[in-house]
Design a protein around this motif. Structure first.
Motif, short mmCIF file in Angstrom:
data_model
loop_
_atom_site.label_atom_id
_atom_site.label_comp_id
_atom_site.label_asym_id
_atom_site.label_seq_id
_atom_site.Cartn_x
_atom_site.Cartn_y
_atom_site.Cartn_z
N GLY A 1 64.59 -71.71 -2.04
CA GLY A 1 65.79 -71.23 -1.34
C GLY A 1 65.64 -69.80 -0.83
N GLY A 2 64.54 -69.17 -1.09
CA GLY A 2 64.32 -67.80 -0.62
C GLY A 2 65.16 -66.77 -1.36
N SER A 3 65.73 -67.18 -2.50
CA SER A 3 66.64 -66.28 -3.22
C SER A 3 65.88 -65.12 -3.88
CB SER A 3 67.40 -67.07 -4.29
OG SER A 3 66.50 -67.67 -5.19
N LYS A 4 64.60 -65.29 -4.08
CA LYS A 4 63.82 -64.23 -4.74
C LYS A 4 62.72 -63.67 -3.83
CE LYS A 4 65.01 -66.41 -9.04
NZ LYS A 4 65.49 -67.65 -8.36
N ASP A 5 62.95 -63.75 -2.52
CA ASP A 5 62.00 -63.14 -1.58
C ASP A 5 61.79 -61.66 -1.90
OD1 ASP A 5 61.57 -65.46 -0.20
OD2 ASP A 5 62.87 -64.95 1.49
N PHE A 6 62.84 -61.05 -2.45
CA PHE A 6 62.77 -59.61 -2.72
C PHE A 6 61.87 -59.30 -3.91
CE2 PHE A 6 65.89 -61.11 -5.76
CZ PHE A 6 65.62 -60.35 -6.88
N PRO B 1 55.69 -61.08 -0.03
CA PRO B 1 54.99 -62.36 0.15
C PRO B 1 54.27 -62.39 1.49
CG PRO B 1 57.40 -62.66 0.20
CD PRO B 1 57.15 -61.19 0.07
N ARG B 2 53.12 -63.03 1.50
CA ARG B 2 52.49 -63.24 2.80
C ARG B 2 51.87 -64.63 2.87
NH1 ARG B 2 46.96 -61.94 2.39
NH2 ARG B 2 46.47 -60.80 0.47
N GLY B 3 51.56 -65.06 4.08
CA GLY B 3 51.01 -66.40 4.28
C GLY B 3 52.02 -67.30 4.95
N GLU B 4 51.54 -68.47 5.27
CA GLU B 4 52.36 -69.47 5.95
C GLU B 4 53.31 -70.09 4.92
OE1 GLU B 4 50.76 -73.34 7.61
OE2 GLU B 4 49.99 -71.85 9.05
N PRO C 1 69.31 -72.62 -21.79
CA PRO C 1 69.68 -71.59 -22.77
C PRO C 1 69.35 -70.17 -22.33
CG PRO C 1 68.43 -73.39 -23.78
CD PRO C 1 68.33 -73.57 -22.31
N PHE C 2 68.36 -70.01 -21.44
CA PHE C 2 67.93 -68.67 -21.05
C PHE C 2 68.78 -68.10 -19.92
CE2 PHE C 2 65.75 -70.52 -17.45
CZ PHE C 2 65.42 -71.79 -17.92
N GLU C 3 69.75 -68.87 -19.46
CA GLU C 3 70.76 -68.38 -18.52
C GLU C 3 70.14 -67.71 -17.29
OE1 GLU C 3 73.44 -65.87 -20.73
OE2 GLU C 3 75.11 -66.26 -19.40
N PRO C 4 69.34 -68.44 -16.51
CA PRO C 4 68.58 -67.78 -15.44
C PRO C 4 69.46 -67.25 -14.32
CG PRO C 4 68.49 -70.17 -15.19
CD PRO C 4 69.16 -69.90 -16.51
N PRO C 5 69.07 -66.12 -13.74
CA PRO C 5 69.77 -65.64 -12.55
C PRO C 5 69.45 -66.54 -11.34
CG PRO C 5 67.85 -64.28 -12.99
CD PRO C 5 67.95 -65.26 -14.12
N HIS C 6 70.39 -66.64 -10.42
CA HIS C 6 70.14 -67.42 -9.19
C HIS C 6 69.74 -66.49 -8.05
CE1 HIS C 6 72.34 -71.34 -10.35
NE2 HIS C 6 72.22 -70.61 -11.45
N PHE C 7 70.49 -65.42 -7.87
CA PHE C 7 70.28 -64.49 -6.76
C PHE C 7 70.38 -65.20 -5.41
CE2 PHE C 7 67.43 -62.05 -9.94
CZ PHE C 7 68.51 -61.32 -10.42
N GLY C 8 71.18 -66.25 -5.33
CA GLY C 8 71.33 -66.98 -4.06
C GLY C 8 71.08 -68.45 -4.29
N ARG D 1 63.89 -54.08 -7.24
CA ARG D 1 64.35 -54.13 -5.84
C ARG D 1 64.09 -52.76 -5.23
NH1 ARG D 1 68.37 -58.36 -4.83
NH2 ARG D 1 69.07 -59.26 -6.80
N ALA D 2 63.48 -52.76 -4.07
CA ALA D 2 63.24 -51.48 -3.38
C ALA D 2 62.82 -51.75 -1.95
CB ALA D 2 62.15 -50.69 -4.10
N ALA D 3 63.20 -50.85 -1.08
CA ALA D 3 62.77 -50.98 0.32
C ALA D 3 61.26 -50.72 0.39
CB ALA D 3 63.54 -49.99 1.18
N ASP D 4 60.81 -49.80 -0.45
CA ASP D 4 59.39 -49.43 -0.42
C ASP D 4 58.75 -49.79 -1.76
OD1 ASP D 4 56.91 -48.27 -0.35
OD2 ASP D 4 57.67 -46.19 -0.42
N LYS D 5 57.88 -50.78 -1.74
CA LYS D 5 57.21 -51.17 -2.99
C LYS D 5 55.74 -50.75 -3.00
CE LYS D 5 60.19 -54.82 -4.74
NZ LYS D 5 60.28 -56.19 -5.25
#
Lengths: 479, 344
Positions: free
Chosen positions: B25-30, B35-38, B81-88, B302-306
């Motif tokens: 779902g692209g929720s963790k692109d950040f 990420p790179r590639g096709e 049980p680990f209650e995962p974040p979705h972020f989208g 999360r950061a604009a510059d990694k």
């Protein structure tokens, strides 16, 4: 080799005379024996490092060993190599009650960790039945369980960090006393790797607050399948019991003669179902479990009235193996795990095999985990019985894989089940296992020939065979 | 989409040495390094393959929406049980590949603790099965848990089996006013007692403590801990929609031993997991050294510059092992290259 080791180890730490190396010829699986060329007993991490560097340089195999209580031959020595005993690494390095962490050397016995944590109201959860003798290093190698792992997890869930040395003597640390470590989860990969990837020199474990109390229900059933269904019924109500074990009638009869645990000998099977927590919690949960067990067809229900009775109920379960060892000259132990819902089916299958092969097979199970320990009784001096036993066991393990289970739930593959790995994995998976091994140990010097078969043809072999009480440490409770 | 479609795609990419980027779902692109590639979109390979509540095991394909999985569990009174974040619009496969856990982690365990088995497609396009659907399984190396949190660098997690648990019968949250040092002290003290604490969050002088379990356990613990019972948006902590997380400044995630004293870093802070997870806002300077000295590590979450690298650098011996493992699973180096570390 001995000379090379003597360059940095004292004389008492290098054994090579047969009378000295004999005690190391096997682990708990005594059917396989091999005298090691040399036994090294280092006392410091630096000495372990030098042993490894020496072996690596000379391309000599190294097999690490803890207390030697393992049941799959994982510590079977190399005839042409060094048995690296970690038995002298017995120090508890740090107990931090506030952080709930204990840092110990690998030769520390499992039960000792809970002992040193007890004054702080804490304990180490995984409790394999051999816990008074087995070491934490061995537990890490096998990912050991226990009777409480349904609720509290395996070694994997309770170890935070490992320090160790690669085959070339390079120090490394995986995991952390923080919740996680950066990168790939090498801690998960190392636990249960049967000493094939690196040698562990330090273990940090998680300590848990001790539950205020516990009580156990003993429920009797007039039919094994009903008992199996009752296990699923308990789980389905949303309860995770602290322990959930099952024994069939032949097993309870064997045990009762041995320890007088107070089991219901008329029952076709009994369940032991434990609740722990605050007194109010335990009372509430015991009442709920009793109701579920009754409606699942339990014909008799007894609840431990005090701690002494609770321990007595468990003593029978923990002594099941030595007890069975007394009623038969030999027994074969299996360690398959199956999805719980197939329990009744597999039990019936085992009963069918008993008729087919004309051999008795008492059953004890970690029912909550679906981990079976059927014990085929036989006499190894009778060639035909031995042959029938092997076929019997082979059919049961195949059945475990066929119903979606596994050939080993907690004893490990070692040398014992190496051929059965082929029933469970295809060539591509086995090839990847070898590639993982090479990533850590490119020349295959650490515990060679264990756990992962080469891609040669796979035959039906293995299974644990115990001859005339020849299980090493017969005095220990098992499983 | 069939498995065959995915395996062919990976095989073809391996032949051409063409980088692939797995994406649900692209929720963790950040998350992680860029990420790179096709793009190989996993969403079409979806569905719950098996779920048996009395077995406490759920098996689902990678593209299954995480919200669907949780909905199905919820209907039967169970949960992850680990209650995962979705972020989208998170997918099940992405959840396992990212390996992130939410507020319940300190008491219940992390995602990797609940992984029982995976169907993995490696960098040669081979479909491999590891682990299974049973609680105890020590046959072979524990590859299923190695790939949890590997950010797709070892293979595509086509399907995974997770252990699930009953939802707690009762939950309540207590609010206590405490400074940072007081909150750290209290959280560590309580963790040493048999209390049913299932989540903690401290921010700006307020500590929230969630209790979960049976009625008897929760009410007993509430008396022991004190404070006022409140409605608390744990979802906002898990999903990072709490005001603390708003804005564009860098967000650091520090994973440290829970007893680590107050770090004294500039910038706002939110503490979870009984003190073991510390979120820091803003330019935190030598935060990596500070985390390392404490026995933990810092992730630039999360950061604009990694350019500093999303994840803390590894010791040379560990990096060497990472590279060897990477080439065992993905000899052509085409799977999510660089997402975890530039060298992988």
């Amino acid at each position: 080799m001995a000379r090379a080791l003597r360059a940095f180890l004292p004389a008492r730490a290098v054994l090579f005379e047969e009378e000295d190396t004999r005690p190391y010829e096997c682990d708990g699986l005594t059917a396989y024996r091999q005298l090691p060329m040399v036994v090294a007993l280092p006392e410091t991490e630096e000495q372990v490092q030098r042993v490894l560097i020496t072996c690596s340089k000379l391309e000599v195999p190294v097999v690490p060993r803890g207390a030697g209580t393992g049941l799959s031959g994982g510590a079977l020595p190399p005839g042409d190599g060094v048995l690296l005993s970690m038995a002298k690494f017995m120090r508890v390095l740090r107990v931090d009650p506030r952080a709930r962490v204990a840092v110990v050397q690998p030769g520390v016995r499992n039960a000792v960790i809970s002992e040193v944590a007890a004054p702080h109201g804490l304990y180490y959860a995984p409790d394999p039945s051999s816990q008074i003798a087995c070491t934490i290093g061995g537990n890490v190698a096998e990912n050991s369980g226990g009777v409480h792992c349904l609720k509290y997890g395996l070694t994997l869930h309770n170890v935070l960090r490992l320090r160790g040395l690669t085959i070339d003597g390079e120090p490394l640390e995986v995991g952390a006393e923080a919740p996680d470590a950066p990168g790939l989860d090498l801690l998960a990969l190392a636990i249960g790797s049967e000493g094939m990837l690196f040698v562990v020199t330090e273990v940090a474990v998680k300590l848990l607050p001790k539950p205020q109390g516990a009580r156990v229900i003993m429920a009797s059933f007039d039919d094994v399948e009903k008992a199996g269904d009752a296990v699923a019924a308990v789980i389905a109500t949303g309860i995770i019991p602290a322990g959930l074990e099952m024994m069939d009638r032949p097993a309870t009869h064997a045990v009762e003669q041995f320890v007088a645990a107070g089991y219901d000998l008329d029952a076709a099977a009994i369940l032991l179902c434990e609740s722990d927590g605050t007194p109010a919690e335990v009372e509430h949960e015991i009442a709920r479990m009793k109701a579920v067990l009754a409606s699942a067809g339990a014909v008799r229900i007894a609840v431990s009235r005090d701690e002494a009775e609770r321990l007595r109920f468990w003593s029978g379960r923990k002594a099941a193996f030595p007890a069975v060892g007394r009623i038969s000259p030999d027994y074969y132990c299996m360690d398959g795990t199956i999805p719980r819902k197939r329990l009744g089916e597999v039990l019936n299958f085992i009963a069918e095999m008993e008729r087919k092969y004309g051999l008795r097979c008492p059953n004890v199970f970690h029912a909550g985990d679906g981990n079976l320990h059927p014990l085929i009784l036989f006499d190894a001096n009778n060639e035909d019985e031995l042959r029938r036993t092997e076929q019997f066991a082979g059919e049961v393990l195949e059945k475990c894989v066929a119903v979606g289970g596994t050939i080993t739930g907690e004893h490990g593959v070692g040398v014992e089940k190496i051929n059965q790995m082929c029933a469970q994995f295809g060539a591509a998976e086995l090839e990847l296992f070898h590639a993982v091994k090479r990533a850590f140990d490119p020349r295959g010097l650490l515990n060679p020939g264990k756990a992962v078969p080469t891609l040669a043809p796979c035959a039906e072999h293995g299974r644990m065979r115990v001859h005339r009480g020849a299980l090493a440490h017969p005095e220990l409770p098992r499983f | 989409m069939s498995l065959q479609h995915i395996t062919e795609r990976i095989r073809a990419a391996a032949e051409r040495k063409l980088a692939l980027r797995f994406r649900g779902g692209g929720s963790k692109d950040f998350y992680g390094n860029a990420p790179r590639g096709e793009v190989l979109d996993t969403r079409a390979y979806a569905g719950i393959a098996a779920y048996e509540p009395s077995e406490l095991v759920l098996t689902a394909r990678c593209g299954t929406p995480l919200s669907h999985v949780e909905g199905v569990l919820n209907e039967r009174g169970q949960c992850l049980p680990f209650e995962p974040p979705h972020f989208g619009a998170a997918t099940f496969g992405g959840c396992v590949a990212a390996g992130l856990s939410g507020p319940r982690r300190a008491s219940a365990g992390a995602l990797r603790d609940f992984v029982l088995g995976v169907k993995l497609i490696d960098g040669r396009g081979r479909v491999l099965q590891f682990g299974g659907q049973v609680m105890k399984n020590v046959a072979g190396y524990d590859i299923s848990r190695l790939v949890a949190g590997s950010l797709g660098t070892l293979g595509l997690i086509a399907e995974a089996s997770l252990k699930v648990l009953p939802r707690p019968a009762v939950e309540l949250t207590l609010r206590l006013e405490m400074d940072e040092a007081g909150a750290l002290e209290a959280m560590n003290r309580w963790a040493g007692e048999p209390l049913p604490i299932s989540a903690t969050a401290w921010h700006a002088g307020v500590l929230a403590v969630r209790l979960s379990g049976s009625d008897a356990a929760v009410s007993g613990a509430a008396r022991r801990i004190g404070g006022a019972e409140v409605n608390y948006a744990w979802d906002a902590i898990r999903e990072q929609s709490h005001p603390f997380f708003a804005g564009d400044g860098a967000l650091w995630r520090l994973s440290v031993p829970s007893v680590t004293p107050a770090l004294g870093l500039p910038g706002a802070q939110l503490i979870e997991w009984g003190g073991a997870l510390r979120w820091i806002r803003g330019d935190a300077g030598n935060v990596r050294d500070i985390a390392k000295r404490a026995g933990g590590h810092a992730t630039l979450f999360r950061a604009a510059d990694k350019s500093a690298g999303a994840f803390a650098p590894l010791e040379p011996v560990l990096m060497r092992l990472h590279r060897s493992l990477k080439s065992a699973f993905d000899p052509a180096g085409i799977l999510n290259p660089g997402r975890l570390y530039a060298e992988l």
